[in-house]
Design an enzyme around this catalytic site. Sequence first.
Site, PDB file in Angstrom:
ATOM      1  N   HIS A  38      53.327 -16.999 -39.612  1.00 33.17           N
ATOM      2  CA  HIS A  38      54.047 -17.153 -40.413  1.00 33.17           C
ATOM      3  C   HIS A  38      55.609 -17.938 -40.482  1.00 33.17           C
ATOM      4  O   HIS A  38      56.374 -18.065 -41.994  1.00 33.17           O
ATOM      5  CB  HIS A  38      54.569 -15.507 -40.328  1.00 33.17           C
ATOM      6  CG  HIS A  38      53.424 -14.692 -41.231  1.00 33.17           C
ATOM      7  ND1 HIS A  38      53.117 -13.620 -40.838  1.00 33.17           N
ATOM      8  CD2 HIS A  38      52.347 -15.011 -41.526  1.00 33.17           C
ATOM      9  CE1 HIS A  38      51.899 -13.274 -40.801  1.00 33.17           C
ATOM     10  NE2 HIS A  38      51.648 -13.533 -41.756  1.00 33.17           N
TER      11      HIS A  38
ATOM     12  N   HIS B 109      50.101 -12.855 -49.506  1.00 30.75           N
ATOM     13  CA  HIS B 109      49.991 -13.051 -48.900  1.00 30.75           C
ATOM     14  C   HIS B 109      49.084 -14.845 -48.272  1.00 30.75           C
ATOM     15  O   HIS B 109      49.275 -14.700 -46.875  1.00 30.75           O
ATOM     16  CB  HIS B 109      50.056 -12.376 -47.941  1.00 30.75           C
ATOM     17  CG  HIS B 109      49.652 -12.007 -46.355  1.00 30.75           C
ATOM     18  ND1 HIS B 109      50.963 -12.476 -45.714  1.00 30.75           N
ATOM     19  CD2 HIS B 109      48.769 -12.089 -45.031  1.00 30.75           C
ATOM     20  CE1 HIS B 109      51.072 -11.905 -44.463  1.00 30.75           C
ATOM     21  NE2 HIS B 109      50.043 -12.333 -44.241  1.00 30.75           N
TER      22      HIS B 109
ATOM     23  N   ASP C 288      49.568 -17.510 -45.692  1.00 32.47           N
ATOM     24  CA  ASP C 288      49.261 -17.490 -44.281  1.00 32.47           C
ATOM     25  C   ASP C 288      48.494 -19.746 -44.525  1.00 32.47           C
ATOM     26  O   ASP C 288      48.806 -20.247 -43.588  1.00 32.47           O
ATOM     27  CB  ASP C 288      48.224 -17.397 -44.316  1.00 32.47           C
ATOM     28  CG  ASP C 288      48.406 -15.731 -43.497  1.00 32.47           C
ATOM     29  OD1 ASP C 288      49.539 -15.535 -43.117  1.00 32.47           O
ATOM     30  OD2 ASP C 288      47.884 -14.589 -43.577  1.00 32.47           O
TER      31      ASP C 288
ATOM     32  N   HIS D 174      42.420 -18.067 -41.888  1.00 33.77           N
ATOM     33  CA  HIS D 174      42.500 -18.823 -40.790  1.00 33.77           C
ATOM     34  C   HIS D 174      41.551 -19.728 -40.929  1.00 33.77           C
ATOM     35  O   HIS D 174      41.706 -21.129 -40.502  1.00 33.77           O
ATOM     36  CB  HIS D 174      43.169 -18.553 -39.456  1.00 33.77           C
ATOM     37  CG  HIS D 174      44.158 -17.603 -40.000  1.00 33.77           C
ATOM     38  ND1 HIS D 174      45.548 -17.877 -40.001  1.00 33.77           N
ATOM     39  CD2 HIS D 174      44.438 -16.299 -40.085  1.00 33.77           C
ATOM     40  CE1 HIS D 174      46.181 -16.715 -40.420  1.00 33.77           C
ATOM     41  NE2 HIS D 174      44.983 -15.857 -39.396  1.00 33.77           N
TER      42      HIS D 174
HETATM   43 ZN   LIG Z   1      50.051 -13.446 -42.330  1.00 33.10          ZN
END
Ligand SMILES: [Zn+2]
Length: 308
Positions: free
Chosen positions: A80, A238, A242, A265
């Site tokens: 973040h 969101h 990321d 991720h």
């Molecule tokens: Zn996040």
Amino acid sequence: MQNTIRNSIKLSGVTLHSGEISNVTLLPAAPNTGIIFRRSDLGVAFNETLITAKYDKVTESKLCTKIINDYGHSISTIEHIMSAFHGMNINNIVIEVDCDELPILDGSSIEYVNSIEKVGIKKLNANRKLLKIKRPTLFTINDSFIKALPSNNFTIDYTIVYNHSLIQEQSYCYQSGDYYKYKNLISNCRTFGFKDEVEFLKQRGLIAGGSLNNAIVLDENGILNKEQLRQEKEFVKHKILDFLGDIYLLGYPIIGSFEIYKGGHRLTHELMNSIMSDESNYSIVEEESIDQKRYLNTYNSKRISAII
Ligand SMILES: [Zn+2]
């Protein structure tokens, strides 16, 4: 031009995974420093406390992004704050942290953005370098995929799919612009989770600091938080937040477009490794400053009139 922050910034808050209080100090840095985390709690030699924010330092990408240095010291949940730096075009900064994790704050990056905005952004006397995608790269896991493609802009076309009435399939295409665009469209979008999954992780001590103050929590009937959605497509936005944080681990702002289906991720980190594994996939280009461009334009027109 390259940028840093005008003054130092102090922030504190609970961490998501360990539930400890993390104290953070952001410090301005010289041109070409890049983004460097420093663990101030370790009591070891200075160079052993530094962790460079680069894709090849990533050690874990399951519930968050964690990077590690050659001495085995790590820092977690960096995505973040990295997203705020990317969105605000901060190229050089040192982040001192007194534990092994960044605070989760409200689950978005808005607090970082507001703090940076308060002290201001400082232009440095050095040209910005960018990473240009030259060849398409694809990475897939089951039915999820991530694609990098050559383009003249930096765009992210993201789709998420969840079997929940408030999400189902949600897509958003973000084309980067100035930092106000990042601030208004992306930075206040919070992380989210499902009640069952949250309880499972809580029981295992994996999200000790998780609460309705730092994540949207969903059950079959809707949102458990008092505060309802901040933006219409907060969930997919969101994920873009990321992605902006993770992809900035390439070390440069990017010229290229990305298409992501059910990303996360890990997918982003695998893609970065694939891109960087072959030098013909990308090039590093130096942006000319406006003054240089103006000078070159006048110089060229003088030369042309001289030739005529
Ligand atoms: Zn996040």
